[in-house]
Every structure is written in C-alpha cells, then in structure tokens.
Design a protein around this motif. Structure first.
Motif, PDB file in Angstrom:
ATOM      1  N   ILE A   1     -64.492  63.324  25.194  1.00  0.00           N
ATOM      2  CA  ILE A   1     -64.243  62.215  26.125  1.00  0.00           C
ATOM      3  C   ILE A   1     -62.954  62.491  26.879  1.00  0.00           C
ATOM      4  O   ILE A   1     -61.898  62.686  26.261  1.00  0.00           O
ATOM      5  CB  ILE A   1     -64.156  60.879  25.369  1.00  0.00           C
ATOM      6  N   GLU A   2     -63.040  62.534  28.201  1.00  0.00           N
ATOM      7  CA  GLU A   2     -61.876  62.750  29.041  1.00  0.00           C
ATOM      8  C   GLU A   2     -61.337  61.417  29.547  1.00  0.00           C
ATOM      9  O   GLU A   2     -62.084  60.444  29.696  1.00  0.00           O
ATOM     10  CB  GLU A   2     -62.230  63.650  30.227  1.00  0.00           C
ATOM     11  N   PHE A   3     -60.061  61.399  29.840  1.00  0.00           N
ATOM     12  CA  PHE A   3     -59.460  60.197  30.418  1.00  0.00           C
ATOM     13  C   PHE A   3     -58.296  60.608  31.298  1.00  0.00           C
ATOM     14  O   PHE A   3     -57.734  61.701  31.159  1.00  0.00           O
ATOM     15  CB  PHE A   3     -58.979  59.231  29.326  1.00  0.00           C
ATOM     16  N   ASN A   4     -57.948  59.706  32.202  1.00  0.00           N
ATOM     17  CA  ASN A   4     -56.806  59.897  33.087  1.00  0.00           C
ATOM     18  C   ASN A   4     -55.730  58.904  32.672  1.00  0.00           C
ATOM     19  O   ASN A   4     -55.955  57.691  32.696  1.00  0.00           O
ATOM     20  CB  ASN A   4     -57.196  59.691  34.553  1.00  0.00           C
ATOM     21  N   ARG A   5     -54.587  59.401  32.281  1.00  0.00           N
ATOM     22  CA  ARG A   5     -53.542  58.556  31.736  1.00  0.00           C
ATOM     23  C   ARG A   5     -53.029  57.533  32.739  1.00  0.00           C
ATOM     24  O   ARG A   5     -52.598  56.439  32.371  1.00  0.00           O
ATOM     25  CB  ARG A   5     -52.381  59.435  31.229  1.00  0.00           C
ATOM     26  N   THR A   6     -53.069  57.846  34.015  1.00  0.00           N
ATOM     27  CA  THR A   6     -52.508  56.957  35.035  1.00  0.00           C
ATOM     28  C   THR A   6     -53.517  55.956  35.579  1.00  0.00           C
ATOM     29  O   THR A   6     -53.147  55.087  36.365  1.00  0.00           O
ATOM     30  CB  THR A   6     -51.948  57.789  36.195  1.00  0.00           C
TER      31      THR A   6
ATOM     32  N   ASP B   1     -59.856  53.579  33.998  1.00  0.00           N
ATOM     33  CA  ASP B   1     -60.428  54.649  33.186  1.00  0.00           C
ATOM     34  C   ASP B   1     -60.241  54.378  31.702  1.00  0.00           C
ATOM     35  O   ASP B   1     -61.061  54.784  30.870  1.00  0.00           O
ATOM     36  CB  ASP B   1     -59.791  55.979  33.587  1.00  0.00           C
ATOM     37  N   ARG B   2     -59.176  53.672  31.348  1.00  0.00           N
ATOM     38  CA  ARG B   2     -58.936  53.370  29.935  1.00  0.00           C
ATOM     39  C   ARG B   2     -60.007  52.436  29.385  1.00  0.00           C
ATOM     40  O   ARG B   2     -60.456  52.591  28.245  1.00  0.00           O
ATOM     41  CB  ARG B   2     -57.549  52.738  29.778  1.00  0.00           C
ATOM     42  N   HIS B   3     -60.426  51.457  30.172  1.00  0.00           N
ATOM     43  CA  HIS B   3     -61.470  50.547  29.718  1.00  0.00           C
ATOM     44  C   HIS B   3     -62.801  51.291  29.538  1.00  0.00           C
ATOM     45  O   HIS B   3     -63.553  51.012  28.590  1.00  0.00           O
ATOM     46  CB  HIS B   3     -61.627  49.405  30.721  1.00  0.00           C
ATOM     47  N   LYS B   4     -63.071  52.235  30.409  1.00  0.00           N
ATOM     48  CA  LYS B   4     -64.288  53.030  30.262  1.00  0.00           C
ATOM     49  C   LYS B   4     -64.242  53.876  28.996  1.00  0.00           C
ATOM     50  O   LYS B   4     -65.252  54.035  28.303  1.00  0.00           O
ATOM     51  CB  LYS B   4     -64.473  53.924  31.483  1.00  0.00           C
ATOM     52  N   VAL B   5     -63.056  54.411  28.694  1.00  0.00           N
ATOM     53  CA  VAL B   5     -62.911  55.219  27.487  1.00  0.00           C
ATOM     54  C   VAL B   5     -63.171  54.377  26.239  1.00  0.00           C
ATOM     55  O   VAL B   5     -63.801  54.839  25.269  1.00  0.00           O
ATOM     56  CB  VAL B   5     -61.514  55.857  27.441  1.00  0.00           C
ATOM     57  N   THR B   6     -62.714  53.126  26.234  1.00  0.00           N
ATOM     58  CA  THR B   6     -62.941  52.255  25.083  1.00  0.00           C
ATOM     59  C   THR B   6     -64.428  52.040  24.831  1.00  0.00           C
ATOM     60  O   THR B   6     -64.897  52.081  23.675  1.00  0.00           O
ATOM     61  CB  THR B   6     -62.244  50.904  25.311  1.00  0.00           C
ATOM     62  N   GLU B   7     -65.174  51.843  25.883  1.00  0.00           N
ATOM     63  CA  GLU B   7     -66.615  51.669  25.725  1.00  0.00           C
ATOM     64  C   GLU B   7     -67.285  52.953  25.236  1.00  0.00           C
ATOM     65  O   GLU B   7     -68.188  52.918  24.386  1.00  0.00           O
ATOM     66  CB  GLU B   7     -67.222  51.221  27.052  1.00  0.00           C
ATOM     67  N   ARG B   8     -66.838  54.088  25.742  1.00  0.00           N
ATOM     68  CA  ARG B   8     -67.420  55.360  25.310  1.00  0.00           C
ATOM     69  C   ARG B   8     -67.090  55.656  23.855  1.00  0.00           C
ATOM     70  O   ARG B   8     -67.880  56.277  23.135  1.00  0.00           O
ATOM     71  CB  ARG B   8     -66.928  56.485  26.214  1.00  0.00           C
TER      72      ARG B   8
ATOM     73  N   GLN C   1     -69.561  53.699  21.763  1.00  0.00           N
ATOM     74  CA  GLN C   1     -70.877  54.319  21.803  1.00  0.00           C
ATOM     75  C   GLN C   1     -70.918  55.603  20.984  1.00  0.00           C
ATOM     76  O   GLN C   1     -71.940  55.910  20.337  1.00  0.00           O
ATOM     77  CB  GLN C   1     -71.257  54.612  23.256  1.00  0.00           C
ATOM     78  N   HIS C   2     -69.819  56.346  20.977  1.00  0.00           N
ATOM     79  CA  HIS C   2     -69.788  57.614  20.253  1.00  0.00           C
ATOM     80  C   HIS C   2     -69.870  57.389  18.748  1.00  0.00           C
ATOM     81  O   HIS C   2     -70.652  58.057  18.054  1.00  0.00           O
ATOM     82  CB  HIS C   2     -68.514  58.387  20.604  1.00  0.00           C
ATOM     83  N   VAL C   3     -69.059  56.479  18.225  1.00  0.00           N
ATOM     84  CA  VAL C   3     -69.038  56.264  16.775  1.00  0.00           C
ATOM     85  C   VAL C   3     -70.313  55.584  16.299  1.00  0.00           C
ATOM     86  O   VAL C   3     -70.666  55.668  15.113  1.00  0.00           O
ATOM     87  CB  VAL C   3     -67.800  55.442  16.362  1.00  0.00           C
ATOM     88  N   ALA C   4     -71.020  54.914  17.207  1.00  0.00           N
ATOM     89  CA  ALA C   4     -72.280  54.267  16.816  1.00  0.00           C
ATOM     90  C   ALA C   4     -73.427  55.255  16.701  1.00  0.00           C
ATOM     91  O   ALA C   4     -74.429  54.960  16.032  1.00  0.00           O
ATOM     92  CB  ALA C   4     -72.633  53.168  17.819  1.00  0.00           C
ATOM     93  N   ASP C   5     -73.303  56.420  17.321  1.00  0.00           N
ATOM     94  CA  ASP C   5     -74.356  57.437  17.278  1.00  0.00           C
ATOM     95  C   ASP C   5     -74.052  58.408  16.136  1.00  0.00           C
ATOM     96  O   ASP C   5     -73.092  59.195  16.197  1.00  0.00           O
ATOM     97  CB  ASP C   5     -74.416  58.178  18.618  1.00  0.00           C
TER      98      ASP C   5
END
Length: 404
Positions: free
Chosen positions: A241-246, A250-257, A260-264
């Motif tokens: 999972i990639e993210f952009n610190r600034t 993008d941080r909210h999208k990372v939280t959702e991903r 989803q990752h740990v659920a699979d």
C-alpha cells in the motif's frame, strides 16, 4: 613662644583643619578625642553621632537592595523565552533522534594508520566492486524472473512473492549481512493475512531484512527513481500500500485499504512502521495509532543494528537511498538482531493510543531503545514566516514590558 607651646599650637592648628575634613564613620570616635580632647566634646555626644551615620548607611543599603529586588523579577519575567530556548538547546531530545553516529578516529598514530589505510582499500577497492557487481546481476535476474512470473505464470502459484523474497535476500548478501533472528519467525509462505506486524524503523533496509525470512505487504511512502519503479511494479504485485505523506485525502484512502487488506485472509501479512519516519538506532518516537485500530492481533518486531561495523540509519534529508546502499556495501558487514515477540491484542480497558504505547514500550525494552514523546512527523514540519514574525513580536513586547 616656647618651642613646646609652638608645637602645641601647630598641633591644634592641624587638628582644626582635620576636624573640618570629612572622615570615615568607623574612625570618628578616635578622631574626635584626639583633636578636641575629652573636655571639648563629651563622650556621650560622640556616641550619639556615630550610630546616626551607621543607620543612614544601612538605610541606603536597604533601599538599593529593594530596588534590585524590584528589577530582578521583571528581568526574570522577560527571560522566560530565553530560558525555554536554552533548555531546548541543552536537552534537544527531538533532533537527537535523527542525528547520525559520529565515527571516532582510531588511526591516530604511525602504526595504526597503515592498518586503517589497508582496510579502506579492501572495503572500497575489493569488496565494494564485487558487491556492486553481485547486486546488479541479481537485479537483472530479478527483472527477468519477475516479468515471467507476472505475465506468464498464474498468480496463485506465488512466484512473484518468491521473487521479491529472493531479491531481498540478495540485498542482504550484498552487505555481507549477519542477521540473527530471535523468537517465533513467520513461516515461509504459510503465514497469511489477518495479522499486523509492527516494528521500529531505522532505514528502508528494515523491510529487506524482514522480507528475506518471509514476504510482507508493507505500507510505503511514494518515492522517485528506481525505488519508485520497484514500488509501482514488484511491490504492488504483492499488495503493498502506497501513500503520500503530504496528501490528507490519501491518508483516508489508506485507512480503508488497510481494513480491506487485513480482512482478506489470502493476502500477505501486513508490515507497518508506526513511527512514520526513519529514526536513528538509539531512540524511538511515538507510534501512529492507525495500525492499532484494525481490530486484529499485532506482532511486535524489534530491530537493533550493531553500529560497530556501520551506522545503518538512513538520513533521507542528507543522502539518497542509492548512496545509503553504497555506504552499506563499502562496510565490512551489516550486523543486526531481530526479535519476533508474541502477538498482542487490544485490551477492553485500553484505547488504541494506550495499546500503541504498550507495544512501543515492549519494542524499546527488547531492542534497548529510548522512547521519547515526540511525533516523527515534526521532522518534516517547518514554521511559516508569519508564525516566526509573530513569535518575535511577542518576545519583543515581553522584553520591553519587563524593562519598564
């Protein structure tokens, strides 16, 4: 006039002149009796004059003391900012987290210098070219094998993950890595999702050190150059999972991903570095709570590098990752200890922040790191010119009010 009378008159004349000249208070009794005699001024009168002078001097000293006591608090009031600044300079525990280790010179005499020079030639003239040729060959082989596994073989075979694992091991070999693992290591290919590994972060090589044992899906900051190319190809193929610190969105999208990752359960276990930035091999900054809000088991991993051979800390603000790798390949070896600890679960009576602090304490205790109450993101924070100017005006106003 007889000589005796003349001498007496001269003494009386000189005595009169001395009486008109101010004398120190401590000698006034002796002066009065010597000049006028006991019959001219009574002893009681002289004794009444002397305490008066002493009382006046004592009053002057008391007034000056009161004036100093009134000025001193005002000076101390206006020096609060200065005291804070001095305390920050003396005990700057934040910047110490990102300071590189200073190499102490040991080639200080005539018989040590040839040995040091010989070691430098071996490391830079022999070991570094061989290691560089090896990692370039491994990179070429990885490119071919990954292209084949990605476009030819089915994804279920897991060849992409195996290629990433072998490529990470090739990097460790290029440094002559001596990695000692302690505790229950994750099995090769047997461990799946539903669990999160968290570790302290010293350099991007932390991922390589852990992945050579078992591949992980990692949360990674976007990079440029050849590192970014690897992220967009090989790392994405293993569900990193990639993210952009600034970018806040993008941080909210990372939280959702993450959820989803740990659920699979079919995906690789997730590796997170909660510090959010690279910290030198001595301190550990605060953990972000994102990894502790997922409702799954958290496995603490502690990494400690031996700085006797090389400083493994990557200062991304001063050197590129390529230069950092060259530094590692021109050293004698990279020696490290890795501890896998028992999985931890959030208790019913603790928040995610308390859970993160408990896990951080476990990692710091195991790796011998010092926990500091700082957010690692302050490393990238720079105050605006407007904020600096307002701070200067506030300090000037406090200083002027204190001196009035």
């Amino acid at each position: 006039m007889p000589v005796d009378d003349a001498d007496a008159g001269a003494r009386r004349s000189s005595g009169d002149q001395s009486a008109r000249t101010p004398q120190p208070s401590e000698s006034i009794n002796r002066f009065a009796f010597d000049s006028f005699g006991e019959g001219d001024i009574e002893r009681e009168q002289v004794e009444r004059v002397t305490p008066g002078i002493e009382l006046e001097r004592q009053a002057e000293r008391t007034r000056s003391t009161h004036e100093r006591e009134e000025v001193l608090p005002r000076l101390l009031d206006c020096s609060g900012v200065l005291q804070d600044a001095c305390a920050a300079i003396v005990d700057d525990s934040f910047n110490r987290c990102f300071q590189e280790a200073v190499e102490e010179p040991w080639n200080f005499n005539f018989y040590l210098f040839p040995l040091w020079w010989l070691g430098w030639l071996i490391r830079h003239g022999i070991l570094f070219p061989l290691r560089l040729a090896f990692i370039l060959s491994a990179s070429a082989a990885f490119t071919v094998s990954f292209f084949f596994s990605h476009y030819v073989t089915p994804r279920e075979w897991g060849w992409e993950r195996k290629c990433v694992e072998l490529y990470a091991a090739a990097f460790v070999v290029s440094w002559t890595g001596v990695i000692r693992y302690h505790g229950p290591k994750p099995s090769r290919g047997g461990q799946r999702g539903g669990v999160v590994y968290v570790s302290n972060h010293t350099s991007m090589i932390d991922y390589l050190v852990l992945t050579q044992v078992s591949p992980f899906a990692v949360i990674q900051q976007k990079h440029r150059g050849w590192v970014g190319l690897l992220q967009r190809t090989a790392m994405n193929a293993i569900d990193c999972i990639e993210f952009n610190r600034t970018d806040i969105q993008d941080r909210h999208k990372v939280t959702e991903r993450l959820k989803q990752h740990v659920a699979d359960k079919s995906r690789l276990p997730l590796l997170i570095f909660p510090e959010g930035t690279c910290v030198n091999n001595k301190y550990c900054v605060m953990f972000k709570r994102g990894a502790f809000d997922l409702g799954v088991d958290v496995v603490p991993v502690a990494i400690k590098y031996n700085s006797l051979f090389v400083d493994a800390f990557w200062n991304s603000r001063r050197q590129s990752f390529s230069r950092h790798l060259c530094k590692l390949m021109s050293s004698w070896a990279v020696v490290a200890d890795v501890w896998y600890m028992e999985p931890q679960r959030q208790r019913e009576d603790e928040t995610s922040i308390e859970f993160a602090e408990r896990v951080r304490t476990m990692i710091c205790k195991r790796a011998g790191l010092k926990a500091v109450p700082w957010d690692g993101m302050l490393k990238y924070y720079r105050p605006s010119p407007r904020e600096c100017e307002s701070r200067r005006k506030a300090f000037a106003s406090t200083l002027m009010n204190g001196l009035k």
